[in-house]
Enzyme design. Structure first.
Site, PDB file in Angstrom:
ATOM      1  N   GLY A  13      82.675  25.108  21.103  1.00 45.26           N
ATOM      2  CA  GLY A  13      81.752  24.164  20.325  1.00 45.26           C
ATOM      3  C   GLY A  13      81.550  22.909  20.788  1.00 45.26           C
ATOM      4  N   GLU A 172      78.684  10.337  11.827  1.00 43.56           N
ATOM      5  CA  GLU A 172      77.852  10.228  12.962  1.00 43.56           C
ATOM      6  C   GLU A 172      77.203   8.651  12.969  1.00 43.56           C
ATOM      7  OE1 GLU A 172      74.863  13.380  13.215  1.00 43.56           O
ATOM      8  OE2 GLU A 172      76.378  14.835  12.737  1.00 43.56           O
ATOM      9  N   ALA A 226      87.218  15.135   0.603  1.00 43.51           N
ATOM     10  CA  ALA A 226      86.937  13.892   0.782  1.00 43.51           C
ATOM     11  C   ALA A 226      85.221  13.579   1.195  1.00 43.51           C
ATOM     12  CB  ALA A 226      87.424  13.715   2.574  1.00 43.51           C
ATOM     13  N   ASN A 227      84.665  14.762   1.616  1.00 41.91           N
ATOM     14  CA  ASN A 227      83.145  14.640   1.505  1.00 41.91           C
ATOM     15  C   ASN A 227      82.804  14.713   0.109  1.00 41.91           C
ATOM     16  OD1 ASN A 227      82.738  14.352   4.075  1.00 41.91           O
ATOM     17  ND2 ASN A 227      82.411  16.391   4.688  1.00 41.91           N
ATOM     18  N   CYS A 279      76.806  17.607   6.757  1.00 45.72           N
ATOM     19  CA  CYS A 279      78.150  18.013   5.927  1.00 45.72           C
ATOM     20  C   CYS A 279      77.840  17.936   4.352  1.00 45.72           C
ATOM     21  CB  CYS A 279      79.112  17.115   6.510  1.00 45.72           C
ATOM     22  SG  CYS A 279      79.481  17.341   8.233  1.00 45.72           S
ATOM     23  N   LYS A 281      76.004  18.213   1.804  1.00 45.53           N
ATOM     24  CA  LYS A 281      75.442  19.067   0.787  1.00 45.53           C
ATOM     25  C   LYS A 281      76.191  20.503   1.280  1.00 45.53           C
ATOM     26  CE  LYS A 281      71.289  21.620   0.511  1.00 45.53           C
ATOM     27  NZ  LYS A 281      69.899  21.815   1.265  1.00 45.53           N
ATOM     28  N   LYS A 282      76.538  20.890   2.165  1.00 44.17           N
ATOM     29  CA  LYS A 282      77.032  22.013   2.575  1.00 44.17           C
ATOM     30  C   LYS A 282      78.386  22.136   2.072  1.00 44.17           C
ATOM     31  CE  LYS A 282      78.755  22.122   7.309  1.00 44.17           C
ATOM     32  NZ  LYS A 282      80.135  21.975   7.068  1.00 44.17           N
ATOM     33  N   LYS A 342      70.481   8.852   9.409  1.00 41.14           N
ATOM     34  CA  LYS A 342      71.224   7.641   9.264  1.00 41.14           C
ATOM     35  C   LYS A 342      71.057   7.050  10.357  1.00 41.14           C
ATOM     36  CE  LYS A 342      75.772   7.084   9.615  1.00 41.14           C
ATOM     37  NZ  LYS A 342      77.197   7.477   9.529  1.00 41.14           N
TER      38      LYS A 342
HETATM   39  N1  NAD Z   1      78.644  16.599  12.401  1.00 40.57           N
HETATM   40  C1  NAD Z   1      79.659  15.700  11.988  1.00 40.57           C
HETATM   41  O1  NAD Z   1      79.463  14.678  11.681  1.00 40.57           O
HETATM   42  C2  NAD Z   1      80.895  16.766  11.709  1.00 40.57           C
HETATM   43  C3  NAD Z   1      82.008  15.562  11.116  1.00 40.57           C
HETATM   44  C4  NAD Z   1      83.224  16.461  10.647  1.00 40.57           C
HETATM   45  C5  NAD Z   1      83.321  17.670  10.633  1.00 40.57           C
HETATM   46  N2  NAD Z   1      82.177  18.567  11.085  1.00 40.57           N
HETATM   47  C6  NAD Z   1      82.213  19.915  10.775  1.00 40.57           C
HETATM   48  O2  NAD Z   1      82.426  20.286  12.411  1.00 40.57           O
HETATM   49  C7  NAD Z   1      82.093  21.484  12.571  1.00 40.57           C
HETATM   50  C8  NAD Z   1      80.932  21.520  13.910  1.00 40.57           C
HETATM   51  O3  NAD Z   1      80.038  20.590  13.523  1.00 40.57           O
HETATM   52  P1  NAD Z   1      78.935  19.961  14.525  1.00 40.57           P
HETATM   53  O4  NAD Z   1      78.018  19.086  13.812  1.00 40.57           O
HETATM   54  O5  NAD Z   1      79.560  19.639  15.747  1.00 40.57           O
HETATM   55  O6  NAD Z   1      77.991  21.401  14.791  1.00 40.57           O
HETATM   56  P2  NAD Z   1      76.925  21.482  16.097  1.00 40.57           P
HETATM   57  O7  NAD Z   1      76.226  22.629  15.647  1.00 40.57           O
HETATM   58  O8  NAD Z   1      76.452  20.190  16.421  1.00 40.57           O
HETATM   59  O9  NAD Z   1      77.940  22.392  16.932  1.00 40.57           O
HETATM   60  C9  NAD Z   1      78.463  23.609  17.082  1.00 40.57           C
HETATM   61  C10 NAD Z   1      78.231  24.135  18.353  1.00 40.57           C
HETATM   62  O10 NAD Z   1      79.269  25.603  18.423  1.00 40.57           O
HETATM   63  C11 NAD Z   1      78.612  26.537  19.368  1.00 40.57           C
HETATM   64  N3  NAD Z   1      78.971  27.624  18.986  1.00 40.57           N
HETATM   65  C12 NAD Z   1      78.895  28.661  17.862  1.00 40.57           C
HETATM   66  N4  NAD Z   1      79.459  29.717  17.835  1.00 40.57           N
HETATM   67  C13 NAD Z   1      80.106  29.549  19.440  1.00 40.57           C
HETATM   68  C14 NAD Z   1      80.892  30.553  19.950  1.00 40.57           C
HETATM   69  N5  NAD Z   1      81.130  31.778  19.524  1.00 40.57           N
HETATM   70  N6  NAD Z   1      81.208  30.324  21.264  1.00 40.57           N
HETATM   71  C15 NAD Z   1      81.079  29.220  21.631  1.00 40.57           C
HETATM   72  N7  NAD Z   1      80.255  28.283  21.132  1.00 40.57           N
HETATM   73  C16 NAD Z   1      79.626  28.387  19.947  1.00 40.57           C
HETATM   74  C17 NAD Z   1      77.089  26.094  18.927  1.00 40.57           C
HETATM   75  O11 NAD Z   1      76.196  26.678  19.837  1.00 40.57           O
HETATM   76  C18 NAD Z   1      76.913  24.615  18.817  1.00 40.57           C
HETATM   77  O12 NAD Z   1      76.392  23.988  19.972  1.00 40.57           O
HETATM   78  C19 NAD Z   1      81.311  22.027  11.362  1.00 40.57           C
HETATM   79  O13 NAD Z   1      82.184  22.961  10.459  1.00 40.57           O
HETATM   80  C20 NAD Z   1      81.098  20.640  10.570  1.00 40.57           C
HETATM   81  O14 NAD Z   1      81.082  20.959   9.132  1.00 40.57           O
HETATM   82  C21 NAD Z   1      81.088  17.963  11.408  1.00 40.57           C
HETATM   83  O1  UPG Z   2      76.422   3.957   0.931  1.00 43.59           O
HETATM   84  C1  UPG Z   2      75.885   4.927   1.653  1.00 43.59           C
HETATM   85  C2  UPG Z   2      76.670   5.609   2.531  1.00 43.59           C
HETATM   86  C3  UPG Z   2      75.944   6.639   3.208  1.00 43.59           C
HETATM   87  N1  UPG Z   2      74.702   7.073   2.631  1.00 43.59           N
HETATM   88  C4  UPG Z   2      74.116   8.225   3.254  1.00 43.59           C
HETATM   89  O2  UPG Z   2      74.897   9.258   3.323  1.00 43.59           O
HETATM   90  C5  UPG Z   2      74.592  10.126   4.469  1.00 43.59           C
HETATM   91  C6  UPG Z   2      75.954  10.523   4.938  1.00 43.59           C
HETATM   92  O3  UPG Z   2      76.292   9.423   5.712  1.00 43.59           O
HETATM   93  P1  UPG Z   2      77.779   9.155   6.454  1.00 43.59           P
HETATM   94  O4  UPG Z   2      78.950   9.895   5.771  1.00 43.59           O
HETATM   95  O5  UPG Z   2      77.983   8.010   6.875  1.00 43.59           O
HETATM   96  O6  UPG Z   2      77.652  10.092   7.809  1.00 43.59           O
HETATM   97  P2  UPG Z   2      78.006  11.609   7.949  1.00 43.59           P
HETATM   98  O7  UPG Z   2      77.891  11.726   9.563  1.00 43.59           O
HETATM   99  O8  UPG Z   2      77.395  12.694   7.415  1.00 43.59           O
HETATM  100  O9  UPG Z   2      79.669  11.471   7.729  1.00 43.59           O
HETATM  101  C7  UPG Z   2      79.901  12.378   6.750  1.00 43.59           C
HETATM  102  O10 UPG Z   2      80.345  13.655   6.658  1.00 43.59           O
HETATM  103  C8  UPG Z   2      81.310  13.956   7.879  1.00 43.59           C
HETATM  104  C9  UPG Z   2      81.194  15.450   8.080  1.00 43.59           C
HETATM  105  O11 UPG Z   2      81.873  16.210   7.391  1.00 43.59           O
HETATM  106  C10 UPG Z   2      82.417  13.439   7.808  1.00 43.59           C
HETATM  107  O12 UPG Z   2      83.451  13.595   8.705  1.00 43.59           O
HETATM  108  C11 UPG Z   2      82.354  11.872   7.330  1.00 43.59           C
HETATM  109  O13 UPG Z   2      83.790  11.338   7.046  1.00 43.59           O
HETATM  110  C12 UPG Z   2      81.451  11.705   6.385  1.00 43.59           C
HETATM  111  O14 UPG Z   2      81.421  10.449   6.367  1.00 43.59           O
HETATM  112  C13 UPG Z   2      73.524   9.453   5.109  1.00 43.59           C
HETATM  113  O15 UPG Z   2      72.186  10.200   4.825  1.00 43.59           O
HETATM  114  C14 UPG Z   2      73.862   8.162   4.838  1.00 43.59           C
HETATM  115  O16 UPG Z   2      72.332   7.501   4.686  1.00 43.59           O
HETATM  116  C15 UPG Z   2      74.075   6.480   1.746  1.00 43.59           C
HETATM  117  O17 UPG Z   2      73.003   6.759   1.165  1.00 43.59           O
HETATM  118  N2  UPG Z   2      74.760   5.364   1.185  1.00 43.59           N
END
Ligand code: NAD
Ligand code: UPG
Length: 474
Positions: A13, A172, A226-227, A279, A281-282, A342
């Protein structure tokens, strides 16, 4: 593990988590070889782009790390088999979206990518391998992963697996800083040797006291919780923003006043157009689903309300804009500042800007969108409509500057809190707009006095009219 020490890492991934996380590991552990693999060829091609402005993900500080490590000890590839075979440790960083159909539709996590990548591991891994869950997963997913891995004949490739949970907490826009200076690193697992092997990677740059070890299920659940807690704070402050607007209070003042109470704390108290991102909502819906599954209906409805409030907040903003523009948006030009969910990211997943734009287009408005990092193709996909759709109904165009969105605009909507929107010259912008002019600041980043002196009508999230004569009859 081969030779009891981790030398080769594979990350399945190459997305918003896999890419930055592995980049930071490679940067801090020069003796490790880190291979990031993905089934998405286009994405891997972009990670290997010569032009660092064209990497698939925009995160401040990321391009510099990729410059330092790529093709030294950090590699991006589609050769999944090869890199699974040689890995001592495999991170699962695949997406876990909400199920679109079947049992649990609209709430449960879709684990098809976790299952398919685990099956690949079962097919190709050799010798001892540590599997690390990086993706966010429902509690007890490690059990599923273990049963898939252990379904092979025990002697096949001399396979031996340990499964750990190591959820990622990066946000992010600040991913690199969050990865380099995490509040904590959480490792859940049963095998002490595997836990130590993962811990030894992190201690290269993270203080040992920040590494928290728990059982597998606590670790998996803590990520969802946490989320849920973070999102709950946003829904709470957004609900209060509506009370401020009707009573003459100011949400910024209220946030400051409550945030100075150390028990409440000042972070995550910014009212806005509702939280977005891939993240919150899901993950809350997943918690709702799990609660229902275990018969905990009160718990489920408690967390469901956090999501309901968020949907309400997004639609509330549309109503306000329509009402202020004389209930008619047909052919009106509206500038949209920001499209990402954001600031400091090009990610638009669940961005509140999408709903706001769709709503305004449905009302017949002609939108001019400006975002420093989001491209035309992404907006086309999100709005499910091409640019310049000239059918007399609503339409949108992507512009290259703020000046371009302001020309002849009846209104401007600030949808994302990009830094460059905080210090604009509103006298210049006002001169370009058509009267009566409106600014709708859904992020609360502008100053009312500054805007009003330039002859622009003003609405700001959570800002009531403190001089109004509203009475409350007890
Ligand atoms: N985006 C965030 O800020 C964030 C932060 C913390 C945790 N997470 C969690 O981390 C996970 C990944 O999130 P993301 O935002 O990086 O997703 P993303 O969609 O950006 O990336 C996931 C990647 O996995 C690849 N993939 C899927 N199945 C595969 C397979 N069988 N083999 C190889 N590659 C494969 C997809 O093609 C995709 O590029 C999710 O569970 C999410 O909830 C996301
Ligand atoms: O005071 C605030 C803070 C955030 N937001 C909004 O909330 C959303 C999420 O923001 P943020 O949490 O900063 O970004 P994410 O990248 O979604 O990160 C969250 O989701 C990730 C994926 O699970 C976790 O790893 C992080 O810890 C968690 O903060 C965005 O639309 C922000 O604009 C607000 O409206 N008000």
């Amino acid at each position: 593990m081969k030779d009891s020490e981790v030398k080769n890492i594979c990350c399945i991934g190459a997305g918003y988590v896999g890419g930055p996380t592995m980049a930071v590991i490679a940067d801090n552990c020069p003796s490790l070889k880190v291979n990031v693999v993905d089934i998405n060829e286009e994405r891997i091609k972009k990670w290997n782009e010569k032009d660092f402005d064209r990497l698939p993900i925009y995160e401040p500080g990321l391009a510099e790390i990729i410059k330092r490590c790529r093709n030294k000890n950090l590699f991006f590839s589609i050769d999944i088999k090869k890199h699974i075979e040689s890995a001592d440790m495999i991170f699962l960083s695949v997406n876990t979206p909400i199920k679109k159909s079947g049992l649990g539709k609209g709430q449960a996590s879709d684990l098809k990518y976790i299952e398919s990548s685990t099956r690949e591991i079962a097919k190709y891994a050799k010798g001892e391998t540590i599997i690390v869950e990086k993706s966010t997963l429902p509690v007890r997913t490690a059990e599923t992963i273990k049963s898939i891995l252990e379904s092979n004949d025990k002697s096949f490739n001399n396979q031996k697996f340990s499964v750990l949970s190591n959820p990622e907490f990066l946000a992010e826009g600040t991913a690199i800083n969050d990865l380099e200076n995490p509040d904590r690193v959480l490792i859940g697992g049963e095998n002490p040797e595997a836990i130590t092997a993962l811990e030894e990677i992190y201690v290269n740059w993270v203080d040992k006291n920040k590494i928290l070890k728990t059982n597998l299920w606590s670790s998996e659940l803590s990520k969802l919780v946490a989320n849920a807690f973070l999102a709950q704070r946003i829904s709470s402050i957004n609900s209060i923003s509506a009370i401020c607007e009707t009573t003459g209070a100011d949400i910024n003042e209220v946030s400051r006043a409550i945030g100075m109470d150390t028990r409440i704390g000042e972070k995550f108290l910014n009212a806005g157009p509702g939280y977005g991102g891939s993240c919150f909502k899901k993950d809350i819906l997943n918690l709702v689903y799990l609660s229902k599954y275990y018969g905990l209906n009160e718990v489920a409805s408690y967390w469901q309300k956090v999501v309901d409030l968020n949907v309400w907040q997004q639609h509330r903003i549309r109503k306000i804009i329509v009402k202020k523009l004389f209930n008619n948006l047909t052919s009106k030009k509206i500038g949209i500042m920001g499209f990402s969910f954001k600031a400091n990211t090009n990610d638009t997943r669940e961005s509140p800007a999408i709903q706001i734009c769709k709503d305004l287009i449905e009302e017949g408005a002609d939108l001019r969108i400006y975002d420093p990092k989001v491209n035309k193709f992404q907006i086309e996909k999100d709005l499910e409509q091409n640019q310049f759709n000239d059918n007399g109904e609503g339409s949108w165009t992507l512009c290259k500057s703020i000046k371009d969105i302001a020309i002849d605009a009846d209104a401007i909507v600030i949808a994302t809190e990009w830094e460059e929107f905080k210090s604009l010259d509103w006298s210049d912008i006002s001169r370009l707009m058509r009267s009566p002019k409106w600014l709708f600041d859904t992020r609360g980043i502008t100053n009312s006095k500054d805007i009003k002196q330039h002859n622009i009508n003003y609405w700001k999230i959570g800002l009531g009219d403190s001089s109004s004569n509203i009475k409350f009859n007890f």
